[in-house]
Design a protein around this motif. Structure first.
Motif, PDB file in Angstrom:
ATOM      1  N   ARG A   1       0.834  -1.211   0.000  1.00 33.78           N
ATOM      2  CA  ARG A   1       0.000   0.000   0.000  1.00 33.78           C
ATOM      3  C   ARG A   1       0.870   1.263   0.000  1.00 33.78           C
ATOM      4  N   LEU A   2       1.932   1.236   0.783  1.00 31.43           N
ATOM      5  CA  LEU A   2       2.824   2.396   0.839  1.00 31.43           C
ATOM      6  C   LEU A   2       3.524   2.621  -0.491  1.00 31.43           C
ATOM      7  N   LEU A   3       3.935   1.538  -1.136  1.00 31.11           N
ATOM      8  CA  LEU A   3       4.572   1.664  -2.452  1.00 31.11           C
ATOM      9  C   LEU A   3       3.606   2.272  -3.466  1.00 31.11           C
ATOM     10  N   HIS A   4       2.382   1.783  -3.455  1.00 31.38           N
ATOM     11  CA  HIS A   4       1.371   2.284  -4.397  1.00 31.38           C
ATOM     12  C   HIS A   4       1.047   3.744  -4.120  1.00 31.38           C
ATOM     13  N   THR A   5       0.862   4.079  -2.849  1.00 24.55           N
ATOM     14  CA  THR A   5       0.562   5.472  -2.489  1.00 24.55           C
ATOM     15  C   THR A   5       1.717   6.384  -2.847  1.00 24.55           C
ATOM     16  N   GLY A   6       2.939   5.921  -2.621  1.00 19.60           N
ATOM     17  CA  GLY A   6       4.114   6.714  -2.972  1.00 19.60           C
ATOM     18  C   GLY A   6       4.154   7.052  -4.451  1.00 19.60           C
ATOM     19  N   GLU A   7       3.811   6.082  -5.290  1.00 14.78           N
ATOM     20  CA  GLU A   7       3.812   6.356  -6.723  1.00 14.78           C
ATOM     21  C   GLU A   7       2.672   7.296  -7.118  1.00 14.78           C
ATOM     22  N   MET A   8       1.524   7.161  -6.480  1.00 16.84           N
ATOM     23  CA  MET A   8       0.424   8.087  -6.750  1.00 16.84           C
ATOM     24  C   MET A   8       0.827   9.514  -6.392  1.00 16.84           C
ATOM     25  N   LEU A   9       1.509   9.654  -5.266  1.00 18.35           N
ATOM     26  CA  LEU A   9       1.990  10.979  -4.852  1.00 18.35           C
ATOM     27  C   LEU A   9       3.036  11.499  -5.825  1.00 18.35           C
TER      28      LEU A   9
ATOM     29  N   LEU B   1       6.927  11.078   4.231  1.00 19.82           N
ATOM     30  CA  LEU B   1       6.526  10.123   5.257  1.00 19.82           C
ATOM     31  C   LEU B   1       6.337   8.728   4.661  1.00 19.82           C
ATOM     32  N   THR B   2       5.757   8.667   3.470  1.00 18.84           N
ATOM     33  CA  THR B   2       5.552   7.383   2.804  1.00 18.84           C
ATOM     34  C   THR B   2       6.880   6.679   2.557  1.00 18.84           C
ATOM     35  N   ALA B   3       7.856   7.422   2.050  1.00 16.75           N
ATOM     36  CA  ALA B   3       9.173   6.838   1.785  1.00 16.75           C
ATOM     37  C   ALA B   3       9.832   6.367   3.077  1.00 16.75           C
ATOM     38  N   SER B   4       9.687   7.150   4.145  1.00 16.91           N
ATOM     39  CA  SER B   4      10.272   6.780   5.435  1.00 16.91           C
ATOM     40  C   SER B   4       9.642   5.500   5.974  1.00 16.91           C
ATOM     41  N   GLU B   5       8.316   5.374   5.845  1.00 16.61           N
ATOM     42  CA  GLU B   5       7.631   4.186   6.335  1.00 16.61           C
ATOM     43  C   GLU B   5       7.998   2.951   5.521  1.00 16.61           C
ATOM     44  N   GLN B   6       8.213   3.126   4.227  1.00 18.49           N
ATOM     45  CA  GLN B   6       8.660   2.008   3.400  1.00 18.49           C
ATOM     46  C   GLN B   6      10.000   1.477   3.903  1.00 18.49           C
ATOM     47  N   GLU B   7      10.927   2.392   4.169  1.00 15.72           N
ATOM     48  CA  GLU B   7      12.243   1.987   4.655  1.00 15.72           C
ATOM     49  C   GLU B   7      12.135   1.360   6.040  1.00 15.72           C
ATOM     50  N   ARG B   8      11.244   1.877   6.847  1.00 13.12           N
ATOM     51  CA  ARG B   8      11.104   1.333   8.202  1.00 13.12           C
ATOM     52  C   ARG B   8      10.661  -0.128   8.160  1.00 13.12           C
TER      53      ARG B   8
ATOM     54  N   LEU C   1      10.942 -12.530  20.549  1.00 13.92           N
ATOM     55  CA  LEU C   1      10.741 -11.748  19.329  1.00 13.92           C
ATOM     56  C   LEU C   1       9.276 -11.388  19.121  1.00 13.92           C
ATOM     57  N   SER C   2       8.381 -12.192  19.653  1.00 16.98           N
ATOM     58  CA  SER C   2       6.949 -11.918  19.475  1.00 16.98           C
ATOM     59  C   SER C   2       6.572 -10.546  20.010  1.00 16.98           C
ATOM     60  N   HIS C   3       7.194 -10.144  21.118  1.00 12.80           N
ATOM     61  CA  HIS C   3       6.891  -8.834  21.696  1.00 12.80           C
ATOM     62  C   HIS C   3       7.349  -7.712  20.768  1.00 12.80           C
ATOM     63  N   GLU C   4       8.496  -7.900  20.127  1.00 11.37           N
ATOM     64  CA  GLU C   4       8.988  -6.893  19.180  1.00 11.37           C
ATOM     65  C   GLU C   4       8.059  -6.784  17.973  1.00 11.37           C
ATOM     66  N   ILE C   5       7.623  -7.921  17.463  1.00 10.93           N
ATOM     67  CA  ILE C   5       6.727  -7.927  16.304  1.00 10.93           C
ATOM     68  C   ILE C   5       5.394  -7.291  16.658  1.00 10.93           C
ATOM     69  N   ASP C   6       4.875  -7.611  17.839  1.00 11.11           N
ATOM     70  CA  ASP C   6       3.608  -7.011  18.275  1.00 11.11           C
ATOM     71  C   ASP C   6       3.748  -5.499  18.440  1.00 11.11           C
ATOM     72  N   GLY C   7       4.875  -5.065  19.013  1.00 10.32           N
ATOM     73  CA  GLY C   7       5.099  -3.631  19.194  1.00 10.32           C
ATOM     74  C   GLY C   7       5.181  -2.901  17.865  1.00 10.32           C
ATOM     75  N   ALA C   8       5.866  -3.504  16.897  1.00  8.66           N
ATOM     76  CA  ALA C   8       5.956  -2.896  15.567  1.00  8.66           C
ATOM     77  C   ALA C   8       4.587  -2.849  14.898  1.00  8.66           C
ATOM     78  N   ALA C   9       3.782  -3.894  15.129  1.00 10.57           N
ATOM     79  CA  ALA C   9       2.448  -3.933  14.525  1.00 10.57           C
ATOM     80  C   ALA C   9       1.573  -2.810  15.049  1.00 10.57           C
ATOM     81  N   VAL C  10       1.691  -2.511  16.350  1.00 11.27           N
ATOM     82  CA  VAL C  10       0.910  -1.416  16.927  1.00 11.27           C
ATOM     83  C   VAL C  10       1.301  -0.088  16.280  1.00 11.27           C
ATOM     84  N   GLN C  11       2.593   0.123  16.078  1.00  8.74           N
ATOM     85  CA  GLN C  11       3.049   1.357  15.429  1.00  8.74           C
ATOM     86  C   GLN C  11       2.532   1.439  13.995  1.00  8.74           C
ATOM     87  N   LEU C  12       2.547   0.304  13.298  1.00  7.91           N
ATOM     88  CA  LEU C  12       2.109   0.304  11.903  1.00  7.91           C
ATOM     89  C   LEU C  12       0.589   0.410  11.777  1.00  7.91           C
TER      90      LEU C  12
END
Length: 275
Positions: A135-143, A204-211, A232-243
Motif C-alpha cells: 500500500r505504501l509503495l502504491h501510495t508513494g507512486e500516486m503521490l 513520510l511514505t518513503a520513510s515508512e517504506q524503509e522502516r 521476538l513476538s513482543h517486538e513484532i507485536d510492538g511494531a504492529a501497533v506502530q504500523l
C-alpha cells in the motif's frame, strides 16, 4: 455468532424453508385442527433444536468458508491490480521484501522452540506487514505522479498575477469578472496547498517504506541471534501497533486508493502476488 444472529441466519436458510413445509405445510394439508396444532408445535420445536443441530452448524461452516473464499479472491484481484499498476522497479522492491518475509516465516516453522500458535501469530503479523508495504509503495507512486504534474513555481506565478489583476479592478466595477478571478484564485491556492501537502506525505511514505524493510531484517537478525525465541513476538507485536497508526494515516489519505482489508484476510493471502 450470537444466538440472535444465528436465529436470523436460520430464518433465511433452506433448513427453515423445509421446516416450514414439513410442519406448517403438512399441518395445513390435513385440513383439521389437530393436524394444524401438531404442525405448529413441530415448527416451534424446530426453531428450538435445529439452529443448534450439527446439520445446521455444518451448513453454517460451509457457507462461511465459501464467503471467506470469495472475499479472499476479491482481495487477491484488488491486490493484483495495485501491484500491476506499479513501476517494474517498485514491483521488484515488493517482491524482494515478500521473499525475505517468506524466508523468515519458514525459519519460524522450522524452529523447534516455537509452538504452532506463536508461529501462526508471527506469520500473520508479517503477512500484514507485506500488505502495508505494498500500500505504501502504491501510495508513494500516486503521490509522485501528482507532484510531477504540479509545478509550485508556476502556480505561485499565476497566483501573484491574478492577485495583481484583482487589485486593479475597482470596487463595484466588473463584478462578474472579479468573481470569476476570485474563484480561479481560490482554486490555484488550493492546488498549491495540496502540492505542498503531497510533498510532506511523500516524505513520510518513503520513510515508512524503509522502516518496514529495516524491521524485517531486524526481526530475522533477532530471531537468529536470540536464545529466547519467544521474545521476538513482543517486538513484532510492538511494531504492529506502530504500523496500525500508519494504516490509519493511509486510510485517511486521498492518494491511497487501496482497500482497507481485515488483518485475517491479508494474512490468508500468499505473499507473492503471482501466486
Amino acid at each position: 455468532m450470537t444466538g440472535l444472529e444465528k436465529l436470523k441466519v436460520f430464518a433465511k436458510s433452506p433448513h427453515h424453508l423445509w421446516l416450514g413445509l414439513l410442519t406448517l405445510g403438512v399441518g395445513l394439508a390435513t385440513v383439521n385442527g389437530i393436524g394444524m396444532i401438531a404442525g405448529l408445535a413441530a415448527y416451534a420445536l424446530g426453531w428450538i433444536y435445529l439452529p443448534d443441530s450439527r446439520l445446521f452448524k455444518n451448513w453454517l461452516a460451509t457457507r462461511k468458508q465459501g464467503d471467506e473464499g470469495a472475499k479472499l479472491r476479491q482481495f487477491l484481484f484488488q491486490r493484483r491490480q495495485i501491484y500491476d499498476a506499479l513501476r517494474s522497479s517498485t514491483r521488484a522492491r515488493y517482491d524482494n521484501l515478500a521473499a525475505e518475509i517468506e524466508d523468515l516465516q519458514e525459519e519460524f516453522h522450522r524452529d523447534p522452540r516455537l509452538n504452532a500458535e506463536i508461529v501462526r501469530q508471527r506469520s500473520e503479523r508479517l503477512s500484514n506487514l507485506a500488505w502495508t508495504y505494498l500500500r505504501l509503495l502504491h501510495t508513494g507512486e500516486m503521490l509522485d505522479r501528482f507532484i510531477e504534474s504540479e509545478h509550485p513555481q508556476e502556480l505561485e506565478r499565476k497566483i501573484a498575477a491574478m492577485e495583481k489583476e484583482l487589485s486593479a479592478i475597482g470596487t463595484g466595477s466588473k463584478a462578474s469578472l472579479a468573481e470569476s478571478l476570485q474563484s480561479r484564485l481560490s482554486s490555484l491556492k488550493a492546488r498549491l496547498e495540496k502540492r505542498r501537502g503531497a510533498e510532506e506525505s511523500r516524505e513520510l511514505t518513503a520513510s515508512e517504506q524503509e522502516r518496514i524493510a529495516e524491521l524485517v531484517k531486524l526481526f530475522r537478525a533477532d530471531h537468529l541471534a536470540s536464545r529466547d525465541a519467544a521474545a521476538l513476538s513482543h517486538e513484532i507485536d510492538g511494531a504492529a501497533v506502530q504500523l496500525d497508526r500508519t494504516r490509519e494515516w493511509l486510510s485517511g489519505l486521498e492518494f491511497d486508493t487501496s482497500p482497507d482489508i481485515p488483518e485475517a484476510l491479508a494474512a490468508a493471502a500468499p505473499l507473492k502476488v503471482g501466486q
